[in-house]
Write an enzyme that holds these catalytic residues in place. Structure first.
Site, short mmCIF file in Angstrom:
data_model
loop_
_atom_site.label_atom_id
_atom_site.label_comp_id
_atom_site.label_asym_id
_atom_site.label_seq_id
_atom_site.Cartn_x
_atom_site.Cartn_y
_atom_site.Cartn_z
N THR A 129 0.83 -1.21 0.00
CA THR A 129 0.00 0.00 0.00
C THR A 129 0.87 1.25 0.00
OG1 THR A 129 -0.12 0.42 2.39
CG2 THR A 129 -1.61 -1.25 1.50
N ASP A 130 0.28 2.36 -0.40
CA ASP A 130 0.94 3.64 -0.22
C ASP A 130 0.93 3.97 1.28
OD1 ASP A 130 2.15 6.11 -0.78
OD2 ASP A 130 0.99 6.33 -2.63
#
Length: 647
Positions: A368-369
Site C-alpha cells: 500500500t501507499d
C-alpha cells in the site's frame, strides 16, 4: 514600551524554559525506553562452516538451516523460515515505515531536536527489536559514507534478532533536484539527472535504462535495495501535484520508458545484483478529480469522465509488468464509478485481486501507499471510502483486498489481534510473506546484507555525473525562439533571476545590475494554490492553479518587457503563461536540470533536442474544461504534446 518589552521577554523566557524542560523530560523517557529495547538484543550471527561451505548462522543454533543455505532452492528456504517464525515476527515483516539515521550513520536510538523527523517516528530499536519489523524507507542521508555505515549498523541490529532476518532498505527517488515532501529526497552525492518527466522529454528508452543501471549501482553500494519508483502514472491532469514524477501523459511513451527504467534497476530478472522496483501507482494515479492529490481528503476521488480507465493501465501492462517489476504500489484514491465498491485502491478487492492478481496474473509483492490505517503527525489516514472502519478493520480490508504489505505503518499489533480473534488466518499471512521473502532471498540479503564502506567511489563518480548531465541536455525543450534569438553570442551580457548564484564563475557574461545587461534570463517556478486542508504535509505539496496571481504576473511582465528575455519554465506542472510567453523572445522548458546546463543551451554549447512529454495549456479555462483521464485534450494548447525546437 520598555516595560512591555520586559514583560514580553520574561514570557518568552518562561516559554523557552518550559520547552527545554519538556524536551528534557521526554529525553529521559526516551533513554529509558531505548535501554529497555536494547535489552532485547540477542547474539550476533557467527559465520560457521558446513562441509567446507561457510554460512551465517542467523538463528545461532550451531547448524546449517535450510533458510541459511544459499545453495538451497528459494522455495525451500522460504518454507523453512516460515516454519521457524512466530506470529509476532510474521506480523512485523508485513510493514514498511520511514526510518532516520543519527549523526555519523548511527542508529536512531533517541529522538533528537536537531533531527525533526526523529521526533515523528519510533526509534530504530523499537521498530526492529520490539515490533520485529525488517523493511524501512530511509529519509535524509547526509553522505555516502554515513548511509553505508547506517546500513551496516541496521543490518547488525537485525542480525541480533532471534532469526536474524535482514532488513530491506527502500528509498524514494534521490537523483533529482531537491526535496519534495513524501515523493523524493535528493542527495547531492549521487549523479544528477532530470525528473521522470524530463526523461519523457528525451524519448530515449536506452538512456532511461542506462539511468536505471547507474542508479542501481549507486543505491546498491550503500545498501539501498528497494526503489520506491518509478511512477507509471500518466500526467493527463495538469493540476495534479505529481505530474513531474510521470514520464508523460501519453500511455505508450510512458509504457516504453517504464519498462526501460525497471530493466535498468532489476536487470532482465531480479538477482543478487539488482535493486528491486516498487512501481506505482496501480492502476494509474493520474486522473485526480479537479487535480487535487489523493494523499488528502480534498483529492480522494479519481475521475474518469472520458471513460479512459483502461488507458491508464497501459504503462503497467506494457511496461512494468512486461519488465517483471518486483513490487507494485496502488495509490490512495477511489476509482469513481469503476468498481462496485467506492473505496480506495488498496482497500478495493476488484482492483487488487480481480484486476491485478487474477486478470493480469501479477505474482509479485503489492504494498500500500503510506498511511492508510493510522493518522500520522503530518497527515490523517488516507482511508478513503472506509473512514468509518477502525484501524484494525482497515488492516483486515487491505489484506482481504489482496495487498501484501502496509506502507508507512508500524502496527503489527493489529495483525496479531486479527489472527488471535480468527478474523485473519496465519495461512493468509504466509501467502504474502512468501512473496516478500522471495525478494529478500533473491536480492541476496540473507547471505550478505552488508556493504563495503571502503568501496563507495562508484557513487557519484565522474562518468556517472557526465551521463546525468548528458541526460539533462537531452531533456531541455526549446519552446520558443523568435527570429533565432538563441543561441546568444558569448559576448552577450545577461541579467539572471531565479537561478543559482554560483553561475558567474563559469559565465562571466552575468551582470548584477540590470542596466548593464543586454538580455534578461528569468526562471519561473510553477504557480500553485494555497492548501485547502488542515494536514501539515499538504502545506508542502504544490497543486491546484497553474497561473500566476495578477500582481505577481504584473511584476514578471514588467521585468521581462524591459529588455529582451529568455524565460525558463521549471515544469513541475505545466504553467499557464500566455502573456509571459508572448513577452519573451525565447522560452525553455526545464525538467529539474542544473542551471549551468540551461545556460549551456542558451549560449549554444549544444543544440536542444527535447520534445514536450505533456502539453502546455493556454488558459485556466482550458485546464478546467479538459477531462482528467484523457491525454492532450485541452483546447488550443499554448504548446502541444511533442513540441520542441532546435537551432
Amino acid at each position: 514600551m520598555k516595560r512591555g518589552l520586559k514583560i514580553a521577554g520574561k514570557i518568552l523566557g518562561v516559554l523557552l524554559a518550559l520547552l527545554i524542560l519538556t524536551y528534557f523530560i521526554f529525553w529521559i523517557k526516551w533513554k529509558i525506553q531505548a535501554s529497555s529495547h536494547m535489552d532485547l538484543v540477542g547474539e550476533e550471527a557467527p559465520v560457521l562452516s558446513d562441509n567446507g561451505r561457510q554460512f551465517r548462522d542467523l538463528n545461532k543454533n550451531g547448524k546449517l538451516d535450510v533458510y541459511e543455505n544459499k545453495q538451497a532452492d528459494i522455495d525451500a528456504r522460504i518454507d523453512d523460515l516460515l516454519a521457524q517464525m512466530n506470529l509476532e515476527e510474521k506480523a512485523g515483516a508485513l510493514f514498511i515505515h520511514m526510518a532516520v539515521m543519527a549523526d555519523g550513520g548511527e542508529l536512531n536510538t533517541v529522538p533528537s531536536i536537531t533531527n525533526p523527523f526523529s521526533l515523528l517516528l519510533e526509534t530504530t530499536p523499537e521498530q526492529v527489536l520490539k515490533k520485529k519489523m525488517n523493511h524501512f524507507n530511509i529519509m535524509m542521508t547526509p553522505s555516502a559514507l554515513e548511509t553505508a555505515r547506517w546500513n551496516n549498523n541496521l543490518q547488525k541490529l537485525a542480525e541480533c534478532t532471534r532469526l536474524g532476518i535482514p532488513v530491506t532498505i527502500a528509498t524514494d527517488p534521490r537523483h533529482g533536484a531537491g526535496f519534495d515532501a513524501g515523493t523524493s529526497v535528493a542527495s547531492n552525492f549521487y549523479s544528477r539527472w532530470p525528473s521522470q518527466l524530463g526523461m519523457g522529454a528525451t524519448r530515449d528508452s536506452a538512456l532511461v535504462r542506462e539511468f536505471g543501471d547507474i542508479a542501481r549501482q549507486e543505491y546498491a553500494a550503500l545498501g539501498l535495495r528497494l526503489a520506491l519508483h518509478p511512477m507509471a502514472d500518466l500526467a493527463t491532469e495538469p493540476r495534479w501535484a505529481r505530474v513531474n514524477g510521470c514520464f508523460s501523459e501519453d500511455a505508450h511513451l510512458a509504457a516504453k520508458l517504464t519498462e526501460a527504467y525497471v530493466l535498468g534497476f532489476q536487470g532482465d530478472s531480479l538477482s543478487s545484483t539488482s535493486v528491486a522496483c516498487m512501481t506505482k501507482h496501480f492502476s494509474g494515479g493520474g486522473p485526480q478529480e479537479d487535480g487535487w492529490d489523493a494523499h488528502f481528503a480534498s483529492g480522494k476521488g479519481q475521475a474518469y469522465p472520458g471513460s479512459n480507465f483502461d488507458y491508464h493501465v497501459i504503462p503497467f501492462t506494457n511496461g512494468a509488468l512486461k519488465a517483471r517489476t518486483a513490487q507494485i504500489m496502488p495509490y490512495y484514491g477511489i476509482p469513481n464509478g469503476q468498481t462496485s465498491e467506492e473505496v480506495g485502491f488498496a482497500f478495493n478487492k476488484e482492483i487488487i485481486t480481480g484486476l491485478l492478481r487474477d486478470s493480469l496474473q501479477y505474482k509479485g509483492v503489492i504494498c500500500t501507499d503510506w498511511g492508510l490505517v493510522s493518522d500520522m503527525p503530518v497527515k490523517k489516514a488516507s482511508a478513503w471510502g472506509v473512514e468509518q472502519l477502525s484501524e484494525k478493520e482497515r488492516v483486515k480490508k487491505i489484506l482481504d483486498a489482496g495487498c501484501d504489505m502496509l506502507g508507512g505503518e508500524s502496527r503489527p499489533d493489529l495483525i496479531i489481534q486479527l489472527v488471535g480473534e480468527g478474523s485473519v488466518s496465519e495461512a493468509r499471512l504466509d501467502e504474502s510473506l512468501r512473496r516478500i521473502f522471495r525478494d529478500k532471498f533473491t536480492l541476496g540479503l540473507f547471505d550478505n546484507p552488508y556493504v563495503d564502506t571502503e568501496k563507495l567511489d562508484i557513487v557519484g563518480n565522474a562518468n556517472f555525473v557526465a551521463k546525468g548531465k548528458m541526460a539533462q541536455r537531452k531533456a531541455l525543450v526549446l519552446l520558443k525562439n523568435d527570429n533565432d534569438f538563441l543561441p546568444l553570442s558569448s559576448s552577450t551580457k545577461v541579467y539572471v533571476e531565479g537561478m543559482s548564484e554560483n553561475l558567474v564563475t563559469a559565465y562571466p557574461q552575468i551582470v548584477t545590475d540590470l542596466s548593464d545587461a543586454d538580455v534578461i534570463i528569468k526562471k519561473l517556478q510553477t504557480p500553485s494554490s494555497p492548501p485547502v486542508g488542515d494536514d501539515l504535509l499538504e502545506r508542502f505539496i504544490p497543486q491546484g492553479r497553474l497561473d500566476f496571481p495578477e500582481d505577481e504576473k504584473e511584476d514578471i511582465l514588467k521585468l521581462i518587457s524591459s529588455k529582451p528575455t529568455v524565460t525558463v519554465l521549471k515544469i513541475d506542472r505545466p504553467s499557464v503563461v500566455p502573456d509571459i510567453n508572448a513577452a519573451s523572445k525565447a522560452v525553455i522548458a526545464d525538467f529539474d536540470c542544473e542551471d549551468e546546463i540551461i545556460l549551456e543551451l542558451i549560449f549554444g554549447k549544444f543544440k536542444p533536442t527535447g520534445k514536450l512529454p505533456i502539453e502546455i495549456p493556454s488558459s485556466m479555462e482550458a485546464v478546467e474544461k479538459q477531462l482528467e483521464d484523457v491525454p492532450y485534450d485541452s483546447q488550443d494548447p499554448l504548446y502541444a504534446f511533442g513540441h520542441g525546437l532546435s537551432y
